[in-house]
Scaffold this motif. Structure first.
Motif, short mmCIF file in Angstrom:
data_model
loop_
_atom_site.label_atom_id
_atom_site.label_comp_id
_atom_site.label_asym_id
_atom_site.label_seq_id
_atom_site.Cartn_x
_atom_site.Cartn_y
_atom_site.Cartn_z
N LEU A 98 0.83 -1.21 0.00
CA LEU A 98 0.00 0.00 0.00
C LEU A 98 0.86 1.25 0.00
N ARG A 99 1.83 1.31 0.88
CA ARG A 99 2.67 2.49 1.04
C ARG A 99 3.61 2.69 -0.14
N ASP A 100 4.28 1.63 -0.57
CA ASP A 100 5.35 1.75 -1.56
C ASP A 100 4.88 1.68 -3.01
N GLN A 101 3.74 1.06 -3.26
CA GLN A 101 3.28 0.90 -4.65
C GLN A 101 1.93 1.54 -4.91
N VAL A 102 0.91 1.15 -4.13
CA VAL A 102 -0.44 1.62 -4.39
C VAL A 102 -0.55 3.12 -4.19
N LEU A 103 -0.03 3.62 -3.09
CA LEU A 103 -0.12 5.06 -2.81
C LEU A 103 0.58 5.89 -3.87
N VAL A 104 1.75 5.46 -4.28
CA VAL A 104 2.50 6.17 -5.33
C VAL A 104 1.71 6.14 -6.64
N PHE A 105 1.12 4.97 -6.95
CA PHE A 105 0.33 4.84 -8.17
C PHE A 105 -0.89 5.77 -8.12
N ILE A 106 -1.59 5.81 -6.99
CA ILE A 106 -2.76 6.67 -6.83
C ILE A 106 -2.37 8.13 -7.05
N ASP A 107 -1.30 8.56 -6.42
CA ASP A 107 -0.84 9.94 -6.55
C ASP A 107 -0.55 10.28 -8.01
N GLN A 108 0.16 9.41 -8.71
CA GLN A 108 0.49 9.65 -10.12
C GLN A 108 -0.76 9.63 -11.01
N ALA A 109 -1.67 8.72 -10.71
CA ALA A 109 -2.91 8.61 -11.50
C ALA A 109 -3.80 9.83 -11.29
N LEU A 110 -3.88 10.34 -10.05
CA LEU A 110 -4.66 11.55 -9.80
C LEU A 110 -4.08 12.74 -10.57
N ALA A 111 -2.77 12.80 -10.66
CA ALA A 111 -2.11 13.88 -11.42
C ALA A 111 -2.44 13.77 -12.91
N LYS A 112 -2.66 12.55 -13.40
CA LYS A 112 -3.01 12.37 -14.82
C LYS A 112 -4.46 12.75 -15.10
N VAL A 113 -5.37 12.41 -14.19
CA VAL A 113 -6.79 12.70 -14.44
C VAL A 113 -7.17 14.13 -14.10
N ASN A 114 -6.31 14.82 -13.34
CA ASN A 114 -6.58 16.21 -12.97
C ASN A 114 -5.27 16.98 -13.00
N ILE A 115 -5.07 17.76 -14.05
CA ILE A 115 -3.81 18.48 -14.23
C ILE A 115 -3.54 19.45 -13.07
N GLU A 116 -4.60 20.02 -12.51
CA GLU A 116 -4.43 20.94 -11.38
C GLU A 116 -3.86 20.21 -10.17
N TYR A 117 -4.34 18.99 -9.93
CA TYR A 117 -3.80 18.18 -8.84
C TYR A 117 -2.30 17.97 -9.06
N GLY A 118 -1.94 17.60 -10.28
CA GLY A 118 -0.53 17.37 -10.60
C GLY A 118 0.33 18.61 -10.37
N GLN A 119 -0.18 19.76 -10.76
CA GLN A 119 0.57 21.01 -10.57
C GLN A 119 0.72 21.34 -9.08
N LYS A 120 -0.33 21.11 -8.31
CA LYS A 120 -0.26 21.40 -6.87
C LYS A 120 0.68 20.43 -6.16
N ARG A 121 0.73 19.18 -6.63
CA ARG A 121 1.67 18.21 -6.04
C ARG A 121 3.10 18.57 -6.42
#
Length: 177
Positions: A98-121
């Motif tokens: 969860l910590r090392d793979q899923v969470l990182v994947f979720i963060d990257q995927a959210l940045a792809k579906v919402n450019i504003e999220y990606g910019q804020k991250r």
């Protein structure tokens, strides 16, 4: 488009809170497709997240990692500058995965579906989300609390995205960040 209903019988400008798109035409009449509810958005730093963002990402998580969720909810943690994902999973999940793979994947995927999220991250205005595994029965407990409030059970709609932590967030089992 947003729909405002008006009828000859006195109903004047009733807002359905639905966002629709014209998906085609039948003869000269537009065919409308439901897109989402209108006001179900949160924003911690201007990223304007919608439940559809989280639904798409969690669907990708299901496929990529083979994780079955009983239910999940995203909650904006304004003070922490991040989103918290409350997840009731079917079966056991490895905290390391969860910590090392899923969470990182979720963060990257959210940045792809919402450019504003990606910019804020990228600018560190938003922090990495947290995953909280909820105890078995958490989602059912949310439904039971709703029933006890005296409302009809047909009015119950699961909130995929909440602007703040609710009573149901107390079922925390363990947390990964």
């Amino acid at each position: 488009y947003a729909i405002l209903l008006t009828t000859r019988s006195g109903l004047y400008r009733y807002d359905l809170n639905d966002i629709v798109e014209v998906s085609g035409f039948y003869r000269q009449t537009p065919v409308l497709a439901f897109v989402r509810k209108g006001r179900d958005m949160t924003s911690i730093t201007g990223e304007k997240m919608h439940p559809n963002h989280f639904l798409a990402v969690m669907d990708e998580v299901r496929r990529k990692f083979g994780i079955d969720f009983e239910q999940f909810r995203a909650v904006s943690d304004v003070e922490g500058g991040r989103y918290r994902l409350l997840i009731e999973a079917e079966g056991e999940l490895s905290e390391n995965v969860l910590r090392d793979q899923v969470l990182v994947f979720i963060d990257q995927a959210l940045a792809k579906v919402n450019i504003e999220y990606g910019q804020k991250r990228a600018s560190k205005r938003l922090h990495l989300p947290l995953i909280s595994l909820m105890r078995r029965g958490w989602a059912e407990g949310e439904y039971r609390r709703f029933q006890k409030s005296g409302k009809s059970d047909i009015q119950f709609k699961w909130r995929t995205l909440c602007p703040e932590m609710t009573q149901g967030g107390r079922g925390l089992h363990r947390e990964n960040n």
